[in-house]
Design a protein around this motif. Structure first.
Motif, PDB file in Angstrom:
ATOM      1  N   TRP A  36       0.831  -1.215   0.000  1.00 23.90           N
ATOM      2  CA  TRP A  36       0.000   0.000   0.000  1.00 23.90           C
ATOM      3  C   TRP A  36       0.863   1.262   0.000  1.00 23.90           C
ATOM      4  O   TRP A  36       0.540   2.246  -0.677  1.00 23.90           O
ATOM      5  CB  TRP A  36      -0.972   0.004   1.191  1.00 23.90           C
ATOM      6  CG  TRP A  36      -0.342   0.262   2.535  1.00 23.90           C
ATOM      7  CD1 TRP A  36       0.095  -0.672   3.430  1.00 23.90           C
ATOM      8  CD2 TRP A  36      -0.057   1.546   3.121  1.00 23.90           C
ATOM      9  NE1 TRP A  36       0.634  -0.054   4.535  1.00 23.90           N
ATOM     10  CE2 TRP A  36       0.540   1.300   4.380  1.00 23.90           C
ATOM     11  CE3 TRP A  36      -0.243   2.866   2.718  1.00 23.90           C
ATOM     12  CZ2 TRP A  36       0.951   2.331   5.229  1.00 23.90           C
ATOM     13  CZ3 TRP A  36       0.161   3.893   3.559  1.00 23.90           C
ATOM     14  CH2 TRP A  36       0.747   3.631   4.798  1.00 23.90           C
ATOM     15  N   LEU A  37       1.972   1.228   0.742  1.00 26.50           N
ATOM     16  CA  LEU A  37       2.856   2.383   0.791  1.00 26.50           C
ATOM     17  C   LEU A  37       3.622   2.522  -0.531  1.00 26.50           C
ATOM     18  O   LEU A  37       3.844   3.643  -1.018  1.00 26.50           O
ATOM     19  CB  LEU A  37       3.817   2.257   1.966  1.00 26.50           C
ATOM     20  CG  LEU A  37       4.747   3.453   2.221  1.00 26.50           C
ATOM     21  CD1 LEU A  37       3.940   4.726   2.452  1.00 26.50           C
ATOM     22  CD2 LEU A  37       5.657   3.175   3.412  1.00 26.50           C
TER      23      LEU A  37
ATOM     24  N   LEU B  21      -6.526  -2.047   3.347  1.00 31.88           N
ATOM     25  CA  LEU B  21      -5.133  -2.253   2.956  1.00 31.88           C
ATOM     26  C   LEU B  21      -4.861  -3.723   2.650  1.00 31.88           C
ATOM     27  O   LEU B  21      -4.146  -4.045   1.699  1.00 31.88           O
ATOM     28  CB  LEU B  21      -4.189  -1.750   4.049  1.00 31.88           C
ATOM     29  CG  LEU B  21      -4.261  -0.251   4.383  1.00 31.88           C
ATOM     30  CD1 LEU B  21      -3.136   0.121   5.354  1.00 31.88           C
ATOM     31  CD2 LEU B  21      -4.198   0.610   3.138  1.00 31.88           C
TER      32      LEU B  21
ATOM     33  N   PHE C 212       7.436  -2.930   9.489  1.00 32.91           N
ATOM     34  CA  PHE C 212       6.788  -1.660   9.208  1.00 32.91           C
ATOM     35  C   PHE C 212       6.086  -1.109  10.445  1.00 32.91           C
ATOM     36  O   PHE C 212       6.051   0.108  10.662  1.00 32.91           O
ATOM     37  CB  PHE C 212       5.778  -1.804   8.068  1.00 32.91           C
ATOM     38  CG  PHE C 212       5.109  -0.502   7.720  1.00 32.91           C
ATOM     39  CD1 PHE C 212       5.799   0.480   7.033  1.00 32.91           C
ATOM     40  CD2 PHE C 212       3.805  -0.248   8.119  1.00 32.91           C
ATOM     41  CE1 PHE C 212       5.205   1.696   6.737  1.00 32.91           C
ATOM     42  CE2 PHE C 212       3.203   0.962   7.819  1.00 32.91           C
ATOM     43  CZ  PHE C 212       3.897   1.933   7.126  1.00 32.91           C
ATOM     44  N   GLU C 213       5.514  -1.997  11.257  1.00 30.06           N
ATOM     45  CA  GLU C 213       4.830  -1.561  12.473  1.00 30.06           C
ATOM     46  C   GLU C 213       5.795  -0.813  13.390  1.00 30.06           C
ATOM     47  O   GLU C 213       5.441   0.228  13.961  1.00 30.06           O
ATOM     48  CB  GLU C 213       4.227  -2.765  13.197  1.00 30.06           C
ATOM     49  CG  GLU C 213       3.020  -3.400  12.515  1.00 30.06           C
ATOM     50  CD  GLU C 213       3.378  -4.142  11.231  1.00 30.06           C
ATOM     51  OE1 GLU C 213       4.582  -4.481  11.040  1.00 30.06           O
ATOM     52  OE2 GLU C 213       2.476  -4.351  10.406  1.00 30.06           O
TER      53      GLU C 213
ATOM     54  N   ILE D  41       6.802   2.701  11.541  1.00 27.81           N
ATOM     55  CA  ILE D  41       5.822   3.789  11.566  1.00 27.81           C
ATOM     56  C   ILE D  41       5.659   4.336  12.985  1.00 27.81           C
ATOM     57  O   ILE D  41       5.452   5.540  13.176  1.00 27.81           O
ATOM     58  CB  ILE D  41       4.458   3.345  10.980  1.00 27.81           C
ATOM     59  CG1 ILE D  41       3.597   4.588  10.708  1.00 27.81           C
ATOM     60  CG2 ILE D  41       3.747   2.356  11.874  1.00 27.81           C
ATOM     61  CD1 ILE D  41       2.343   4.304   9.906  1.00 27.81           C
ATOM     62  N   GLN D  42       5.784   3.455  13.964  1.00 27.97           N
ATOM     63  CA  GLN D  42       5.701   3.925  15.356  1.00 27.97           C
ATOM     64  C   GLN D  42       6.880   4.854  15.665  1.00 27.97           C
ATOM     65  O   GLN D  42       6.716   5.915  16.277  1.00 27.97           O
ATOM     66  CB  GLN D  42       5.712   2.732  16.317  1.00 27.97           C
ATOM     67  CG  GLN D  42       5.449   3.098  17.768  1.00 27.97           C
ATOM     68  CD  GLN D  42       4.017   3.532  18.035  1.00 27.97           C
ATOM     69  OE1 GLN D  42       3.080   2.830  17.686  1.00 27.97           O
ATOM     70  NE2 GLN D  42       3.853   4.716  18.628  1.00 27.97           N
TER      71      GLN D  42
ATOM     72  N   SER E  68       0.666   3.965  15.745  1.00 29.46           N
ATOM     73  CA  SER E  68       0.516   2.676  15.072  1.00 29.46           C
ATOM     74  C   SER E  68      -0.177   2.881  13.732  1.00 29.46           C
ATOM     75  O   SER E  68      -0.760   3.952  13.464  1.00 29.46           O
ATOM     76  CB  SER E  68      -0.318   1.733  15.937  1.00 29.46           C
ATOM     77  OG  SER E  68      -1.648   2.223  16.053  1.00 29.46           O
ATOM     78  N   LEU E  69      -0.140   1.847  12.884  1.00 28.27           N
ATOM     79  CA  LEU E  69      -0.803   1.941  11.582  1.00 28.27           C
ATOM     80  C   LEU E  69      -2.304   2.169  11.731  1.00 28.27           C
ATOM     81  O   LEU E  69      -2.861   3.047  11.047  1.00 28.27           O
ATOM     82  CB  LEU E  69      -0.515   0.694  10.745  1.00 28.27           C
ATOM     83  CG  LEU E  69      -1.138   0.667   9.345  1.00 28.27           C
ATOM     84  CD1 LEU E  69      -0.719   1.886   8.531  1.00 28.27           C
ATOM     85  CD2 LEU E  69      -0.754  -0.620   8.603  1.00 28.27           C
TER      86      LEU E  69
ATOM     87  N   PHE F 164      -2.830   5.711  12.673  1.00 28.82           N
ATOM     88  CA  PHE F 164      -2.524   6.584  11.532  1.00 28.82           C
ATOM     89  C   PHE F 164      -3.690   6.616  10.559  1.00 28.82           C
ATOM     90  O   PHE F 164      -4.062   7.690  10.052  1.00 28.82           O
ATOM     91  CB  PHE F 164      -1.257   6.089  10.834  1.00 28.82           C
ATOM     92  CG  PHE F 164      -1.016   6.761   9.509  1.00 28.82           C
ATOM     93  CD1 PHE F 164      -0.525   8.062   9.456  1.00 28.82           C
ATOM     94  CD2 PHE F 164      -1.291   6.099   8.316  1.00 28.82           C
ATOM     95  CE1 PHE F 164      -0.309   8.698   8.235  1.00 28.82           C
ATOM     96  CE2 PHE F 164      -1.083   6.729   7.091  1.00 28.82           C
ATOM     97  CZ  PHE F 164      -0.583   8.030   7.063  1.00 28.82           C
ATOM     98  N   GLN F 165      -4.288   5.458  10.275  1.00 27.72           N
ATOM     99  CA  GLN F 165      -5.416   5.411   9.343  1.00 27.72           C
ATOM    100  C   GLN F 165      -6.599   6.225   9.858  1.00 27.72           C
ATOM    101  O   GLN F 165      -7.270   6.918   9.090  1.00 27.72           O
ATOM    102  CB  GLN F 165      -5.843   3.962   9.095  1.00 27.72           C
ATOM    103  CG  GLN F 165      -4.876   3.178   8.215  1.00 27.72           C
ATOM    104  CD  GLN F 165      -5.356   1.771   7.964  1.00 27.72           C
ATOM    105  OE1 GLN F 165      -5.118   0.865   8.766  1.00 27.72           O
ATOM    106  NE2 GLN F 165      -6.046   1.578   6.867  1.00 27.72           N
TER     107      GLN F 165
ATOM    108  N   TRP G 103      -5.773   9.821   9.421  1.00 26.36           N
ATOM    109  CA  TRP G 103      -5.881  10.161   7.999  1.00 26.36           C
ATOM    110  C   TRP G 103      -7.341  10.381   7.601  1.00 26.36           C
ATOM    111  O   TRP G 103      -7.665  11.360   6.910  1.00 26.36           O
ATOM    112  CB  TRP G 103      -5.260   9.055   7.154  1.00 26.36           C
ATOM    113  CG  TRP G 103      -5.682   9.083   5.711  1.00 26.36           C
ATOM    114  CD1 TRP G 103      -5.248   9.920   4.736  1.00 26.36           C
ATOM    115  CD2 TRP G 103      -6.670   8.237   5.090  1.00 26.36           C
ATOM    116  NE1 TRP G 103      -5.888   9.646   3.552  1.00 26.36           N
ATOM    117  CE2 TRP G 103      -6.756   8.627   3.737  1.00 26.36           C
ATOM    118  CE3 TRP G 103      -7.470   7.188   5.552  1.00 26.36           C
ATOM    119  CZ2 TRP G 103      -7.627   7.998   2.849  1.00 26.36           C
ATOM    120  CZ3 TRP G 103      -8.340   6.569   4.667  1.00 26.36           C
ATOM    121  CH2 TRP G 103      -8.410   6.974   3.326  1.00 26.36           C
TER     122      TRP G 103
END
Length: 523
Positions: free
Chosen positions: A232-233, A271, A323-324, A327-328, A334-335, A338-339, A342
């Motif tokens: 997704w990124l 995602l 990735f977890e 991003i932290q 956390s993802l 973040f979502q 967003w």
């Protein structure tokens, strides 16, 4: 961009001499390391490593199989195919890879190669040679601009392959013809190369230059991160940056509309459902929605942490950190958090939903079909206009126009436009082009400018606007529209003819000579 897991480590015992169990254990460990290098696109390192393995295990079928993969990723399909003849098909993964190599070798057998400073471009000799002029512009500028943003410039020359049609493209990629037709996918970055379908295979051409830049972003991300950026990124960054080489916008009207509608209706592509590829999503609408989601997520990342967040994420992921964790560390949440943030940010933007805006279907030519010069020459154009009443009015307008009753045709087209439920660029251009024929320039300009705002990459609109200004002897504006159109469809003879005439009129001798050279590729 399609991600795939590492192949199973095989130990092809039928091709191995009897070796001690300790050596077999060593071999398994070495093979794991070799496959890891290939998966991380560290192909030069993998090449050196395989040479060492070849000396250590001179009779190993597994080493031969790994060596064939390395040659394939280097783009040497003939050598890969020759090596694979020595590997027995004892496992399905061997059969599948042999098939892929064989199909790729056949599909690329007629390719010739042109090199630029940082790229190797393969294509079938003939009219597609015209693409090299444009491809060098976008690729070299992308190398400079996007390499700077991601903070990575490949040392090897990047391999780009231009395929003649969707059939060959489906044979050398994991995509089926159905995937390609449903999603409109025309390019991939996989096996450490960029693969794209020539715009000559599309009825109107397409935005293939931004598409090339998009796939080059994937190349940079895969190489710079050792293939550790989540899908997704990957797609979000690629979509966000694909037009940056020309300072273009990344949010198109259709993306804004589908995202606004998705937010309002609480329908978003998750995602996890984007895996293994956007090309596998169920509809072209879902593809556009997914791109809108992930591209704006990247926008939000940049809003939170600045433009360097992309290179920071890539560098952290290169170390093998999850990735977890990344991003932290980099974003401070956390993802899932973040979502949610967003979504809140997107809702605050109050995105527009434009009634009648539709995702346009990608239209391929049939085999042997020539590039149509006029919208009326495209059989599917009529069906794309809208409902039955609208089509009936257009049909009547077409009949009147064909019989040279042009003012009466305009009346019917105007009725059709008022009755239409969709903002069909085909209908707008049909009426706009007829206004132009009657030299009703103001009406044509207003209508064509309106539809260009909805569909900025619809080639026919750009052609008609170029012609409008050409007829009015506004040559600077005409040249701009014609050049924008020819970047989408370099195979339209009318555009070359008009630009040659324009350059002759304005006394631009060098530009005229260059245009004549490009036109020569089509003859």
């Amino acid at each position: 961009m399609i991600r795939s897991p590492l192949p199973n480590i095989l130990l092809l015992s039928v091709l191995l001499l009897s070796i001690p169990s300790l050596t077999r254990a060593d071999l398994r460990g070495d093979l794991n390391k070799g496959y890891e290098l290939v998966d991380q696109w560290r192909i030069e390192e993998a090449d050196d490593f395989v040479r060492e393995l070849d000396n250590t295990y001179p009779n190993s079928g597994d080493v031969l199989f790994l060596k064939a993969r390395v040659e394939f990723f280097k783009g040497d399909y003939d050598t890969a195919n020759t090596i694979l003849k020595e590997v027995e098909e004892t496992e399905q993964v061997v059969k599948d890879f042999k098939g892929l190599v064989s199909r790729t070798q056949k599909a690329s057998a007629k390719f010739v190669t042109k090199e630029t400073e940082h790229f190797r471009i393969r294509y079938i000799d003939g009219p597609d040679e015209i693409l090299i002029h444009f491809a060098e512009q976008v690729l070299e500028q992308s190398y400079k601009v996007l390499g700077g943003i991601i903070d990575y410039h490949p040392q090897e020359k990047v391999l780009v392959e231009i395929y003649p049609g969707r059939e060959d493209f489906s044979k050398i990629s994991p995509l089926t013809l159905k995937d390609i037709m449903t999603s409109g996918t025309v390019a991939l970055c996989k096996y450490r190369r960029i693969m794209i379908i020539t715009p000559a295979s599309a009825l109107r051409g397409y935005n293939w230059m931004d598409t090339l830049s998009h796939e080059f972003v994937h190349y940079l991300l895969s190489s710079a991160s050792h293939n550790n950026v989540p899908l997704w990124l990957h797609e979000g960054i690629a979509k966000n940056l694909e037009a940056r080489w020309r300072d273009g916008e990344q949010m198109t009207p259709i993306m804004e509309t589908v995202l606004a509608s998705g937010i309002q209706n609480d329908y978003l592509v998750k995602l996890k459902d984007m895996m293994p590829s956007f090309a596998k999503l169920k509809s072209a609408e879902d593809v556009q929605l997914a791109y809108a989601e992930v591209s704006t997520m990247v926008d939000y990342l940049i809003k939170l942490k600045g433009g360097t967040i992309i290179s920071s994420l890539v560098k952290s992921l290169r170390q093998g950190t999850t990735f977890e964790e990344v991003i932290q560390k980099e974003v401070g949440m956390s993802l899932p958090a973040f979502q949610e943030a967003w979504k809140k940010d997107i809702k605050s933007k109050k995105l527009r939903t434009i009634p009648g805006l539709r995702v346009l279907r990608f239209e391929f030519k049939k085999k042997g079909e020539k590039t149509p010069e006029n919208e009326e020459d495209i059989p599917s154009a009529f069906a794309a206009i809208g409902g039955k009443r609208t089509r009936d009015l257009v049909l009547l307008g077409d009949i009147l126009k064909e019989r040279n009753h042009v003012p009466a045709a305009i009346v019917e087209y105007e009725k059709a436009l008022k009755s239409a439920r969709s903002l069909s660029p085909v209908l707008y251009n049909k009426l706009g082009g007829t206004y132009l024929q009657e030299k009703q320039y103001d009406e044509a300009r207003d209508l064509l400018t309106t539809t260009l705002g909805y569909y900025p990459d619809f080639p026919t609109t750009l052609v008609n606007l170029g012609e409008l200004h050409y007829q009015k002897e506004e040559m600077t504006k005409a040249e701009d529209y014609f050049q924008r159109a020819i970047r989408l469809n370099p195979f339209n003879p009318f555009l070359h003819q008009r630009l040659i005439s324009l350059y002759k009129t304005t006394g631009q001798k060098e530009a005229k000579a260059n245009q004549e050279k490009l036109y020569g590729y089509l003859k």
